[in-house]
Design a protein around this motif. Structure first.
Motif, PDB file in Angstrom:
ATOM      1  N   PHE A 293      10.167   4.968   4.099  1.00 14.53           N
ATOM      2  CA  PHE A 293      10.382   3.593   3.642  1.00 14.53           C
ATOM      3  C   PHE A 293      10.510   2.617   4.798  1.00 14.53           C
ATOM      4  N   LEU A 294      11.006   3.082   5.925  1.00 19.87           N
ATOM      5  CA  LEU A 294      11.031   2.237   7.110  1.00 19.87           C
ATOM      6  C   LEU A 294       9.597   1.898   7.534  1.00 19.87           C
ATOM      7  N   ARG A 295       8.735   2.912   7.542  1.00 14.32           N
ATOM      8  CA  ARG A 295       7.326   2.681   7.902  1.00 14.32           C
ATOM      9  C   ARG A 295       6.619   1.793   6.882  1.00 14.32           C
ATOM     10  N   VAL A 296       6.913   2.008   5.604  1.00 18.25           N
ATOM     11  CA  VAL A 296       6.320   1.174   4.562  1.00 18.25           C
ATOM     12  C   VAL A 296       6.722  -0.277   4.800  1.00 18.25           C
ATOM     13  N   TYR A 297       8.013  -0.497   5.025  1.00 19.86           N
ATOM     14  CA  TYR A 297       8.516  -1.863   5.202  1.00 19.86           C
ATOM     15  C   TYR A 297       7.893  -2.543   6.414  1.00 19.86           C
ATOM     16  N   THR A 298       7.820  -1.812   7.526  1.00 22.77           N
ATOM     17  CA  THR A 298       7.304  -2.427   8.750  1.00 22.77           C
ATOM     18  C   THR A 298       5.785  -2.545   8.761  1.00 22.77           C
ATOM     19  N   ASN A 299       5.116  -1.848   7.836  1.00 16.57           N
ATOM     20  CA  ASN A 299       3.649  -1.883   7.817  1.00 16.57           C
ATOM     21  C   ASN A 299       3.077  -2.455   6.522  1.00 16.57           C
ATOM     22  N   LEU A 300       3.877  -3.180   5.764  1.00 26.80           N
ATOM     23  CA  LEU A 300       3.387  -3.732   4.490  1.00 26.80           C
ATOM     24  C   LEU A 300       2.154  -4.607   4.673  1.00 26.80           C
ATOM     25  N   GLU A 301       2.077  -5.292   5.806  1.00 30.40           N
ATOM     26  CA  GLU A 301       0.910  -6.161   6.034  1.00 30.40           C
ATOM     27  C   GLU A 301      -0.374  -5.347   6.193  1.00 30.40           C
ATOM     28  N   ARG A 302      -0.255  -4.070   6.495  1.00 34.14           N
ATOM     29  CA  ARG A 302      -1.435  -3.205   6.645  1.00 34.14           C
ATOM     30  C   ARG A 302      -1.882  -2.575   5.331  1.00 34.14           C
ATOM     31  N   TYR A 303      -1.048  -2.653   4.317  1.00 40.47           N
ATOM     32  CA  TYR A 303      -1.390  -2.040   3.029  1.00 40.47           C
ATOM     33  C   TYR A 303      -2.588  -2.756   2.410  1.00 40.47           C
ATOM     34  N   ASP A 304      -3.601  -1.976   2.048  1.00 39.51           N
ATOM     35  CA  ASP A 304      -4.815  -2.487   1.411  1.00 39.51           C
ATOM     36  C   ASP A 304      -4.611  -2.466  -0.100  1.00 39.51           C
ATOM     37  N   GLU A 305      -4.556  -3.625  -0.708  1.00 41.51           N
ATOM     38  CA  GLU A 305      -4.268  -3.735  -2.137  1.00 41.51           C
ATOM     39  C   GLU A 305      -5.363  -3.143  -3.021  1.00 41.51           C
ATOM     40  N   ASN A 306      -6.514  -2.834  -2.465  1.00 38.14           N
ATOM     41  CA  ASN A 306      -7.586  -2.188  -3.226  1.00 38.14           C
ATOM     42  C   ASN A 306      -7.356  -0.679  -3.329  1.00 38.14           C
ATOM     43  N   GLN A 307      -6.390  -0.190  -2.585  1.00 40.63           N
ATOM     44  CA  GLN A 307      -6.039   1.237  -2.569  1.00 40.63           C
ATOM     45  C   GLN A 307      -4.788   1.422  -3.421  1.00 40.63           C
TER      46      GLN A 307
END
Length: 188
Positions: free
Chosen positions: A53-67
């Motif tokens: 969850f730490l990685r998710v939080y710090t990398n939310l801008e990298r999440y591709d919403e098509n995935q």
């Protein structure tokens, strides 16, 4: 229609802490079970959940919403588990926790539909042997077997989580099952 977790991820990306808290609630148990099945250590599994969850939080801008969000978070959790397994000493005892009570396999303690206590004991011992056998699998087979049979992911989802072709996933599943079959033949 947009998936709820994708919508929550967008909101969290824009600073909505409540949305991120909802994502944590949605996935914390799933990630814990994944990590526990891969690492067979409650403390390490809890650490993996936090790190995920730490990685998710710090990398939310990298999440591709098509995935699919689930694929993304499972990939993060799985990779953290694999990293943890690689860092372990080769002589680490995979069942070292068995005596302290924390290594209890709760799945093996589920009530059986069998009528006799003898049948229940045999079933429990078989589950323990299967769990121990899964622990002996080489890392690349263990990961795929855990994701498929214990986390109930599809071959496509496993392919996406591990960034491997489906043919590789099928091969590793087949070899993992063969390894388990041979191991179980020697036990049972």
């Amino acid at each position: 229609m947009e998936q709820i977790d994708v919508r929550l991820a967008k909101l969290a990306r824009n600073g909505d802490r409540a949305a991120f808290a909802e994502l944590v609630e949605l996935y914390k148990e799933k990630i814990f079970h994944l990590a526990y099945r891969m690492l067979h250590n409650r403390h390490e599994a809890e650490e993996i959940v936090q790190e995920t969850f730490l990685r998710v939080y710090t990398n939310l801008e990298r999440y591709d919403e098509n995935q699919k969000f689930s694929t993304w978070i499972y990939r993060i959790g799985t990779n953290l588990c694999i990293d943890r397994l690689r860092k372990r000493k080769p002589n680490y005892s995979l069942d070292a926790e068995m005596n302290d009570g924390e290594g209890t396999d709760w799945y093996a303690m589920l009530p059986s539909e069998d009528d006799t206590p003898d049948d229940q004991v045999i079933l429990s011992e078989t589950r323990n042997e299967i769990r121990k056998s899964i622990e002996t699998l080489p890392e690349k087979y263990k990961t795929v077997v855990v994701l498929r049979y214990l986390q109930d992911l599809s071959l496509q989802e496993i392919s996406e989580v591990l960034s491997l072709p489906i043919t590789t996933i099928k091969t590793r599943l087949h070899r993992g099952r063969e390894h388990l079959r041979k191991k179980m033949e020697n036990i049972l």
